[in-house]
Motif scaffolding. Sequence first.
Motif, short mmCIF file in Angstrom:
data_model
loop_
_atom_site.label_atom_id
_atom_site.label_comp_id
_atom_site.label_asym_id
_atom_site.label_seq_id
_atom_site.Cartn_x
_atom_site.Cartn_y
_atom_site.Cartn_z
N PRO A 51 0.83 -1.22 0.00
CA PRO A 51 0.00 0.00 0.00
C PRO A 51 0.86 1.27 0.00
O PRO A 51 2.03 1.25 0.38
CB PRO A 51 -0.80 -0.12 1.30
CG PRO A 51 -0.09 -1.10 2.14
CD PRO A 51 0.71 -1.98 1.25
N ASP A 52 0.25 2.37 -0.41
CA ASP A 52 0.95 3.66 -0.52
C ASP A 52 1.60 4.09 0.79
O ASP A 52 2.69 4.65 0.79
CB ASP A 52 0.00 4.76 -1.00
CG ASP A 52 -0.32 4.63 -2.47
OD1 ASP A 52 0.49 4.04 -3.21
OD2 ASP A 52 -1.40 5.11 -2.89
N TYR A 53 0.93 3.85 1.93
CA TYR A 53 1.49 4.33 3.20
C TYR A 53 2.81 3.63 3.51
O TYR A 53 3.66 4.19 4.20
CB TYR A 53 0.50 4.19 4.35
CG TYR A 53 0.24 2.79 4.85
CD1 TYR A 53 1.02 2.23 5.86
CD2 TYR A 53 -0.80 2.03 4.32
CE1 TYR A 53 0.77 0.94 6.32
CE2 TYR A 53 -1.05 0.76 4.79
CZ TYR A 53 -0.25 0.21 5.78
OH TYR A 53 -0.49 -1.06 6.23
N ILE A 54 3.02 2.43 3.01
CA ILE A 54 4.32 1.76 3.20
C ILE A 54 5.32 2.28 2.19
O ILE A 54 6.47 2.57 2.53
CB ILE A 54 4.18 0.23 3.10
CG1 ILE A 54 3.42 -0.28 4.32
CG2 ILE A 54 5.54 -0.45 2.98
CD1 ILE A 54 3.17 -1.76 4.34
N LEU A 55 4.90 2.43 0.95
CA LEU A 55 5.81 2.92 -0.09
C LEU A 55 6.30 4.34 0.19
O LEU A 55 7.43 4.68 -0.16
CB LEU A 55 5.13 2.85 -1.46
CG LEU A 55 4.82 1.45 -1.96
CD1 LEU A 55 3.95 1.52 -3.22
CD2 LEU A 55 6.09 0.66 -2.21
#
Length: 133
Positions: A51-55
């Motif tokens: 997900p974006d929050y990890i990337l």
Amino acid sequence: MNIQPEALGALFEMSRDPVLGIQDNLISFANPAAAARLGLRSGDPARRALPDYILSDPSDRFITSIDINEQQAAISAARQDGFTLVYIVLQEEERPVPPLAPPSEEMGTARMSIKIAHELVVSRVAGGENHQL
């Protein structure tokens, strides 16, 4: 940092857990387990896996858990110079544990064996037998 996919391949080829290398929001490296278990390949968008929050997380190193393809996974990631190495441990499906005999049954069987042996010894002693069993 100039990461060589061949070097990563040599390091993680035998890992049964998926390992990804991510650079510029693309998967630049996916070991065989990532391909087989998650269908991820080099060149895929990183958003397919994470997900974006990890990337977008600015941390150099972190551990978290997420769902990947509806499967719970633990993620360990390390970043350096725009390259992120991601190690994924998928939670295995719980397999039913074969039923064991209840401890009381096992103890009952052992108790019965001891009782039979005891009765045999007592009957031989009572009968005057004086030899080894």
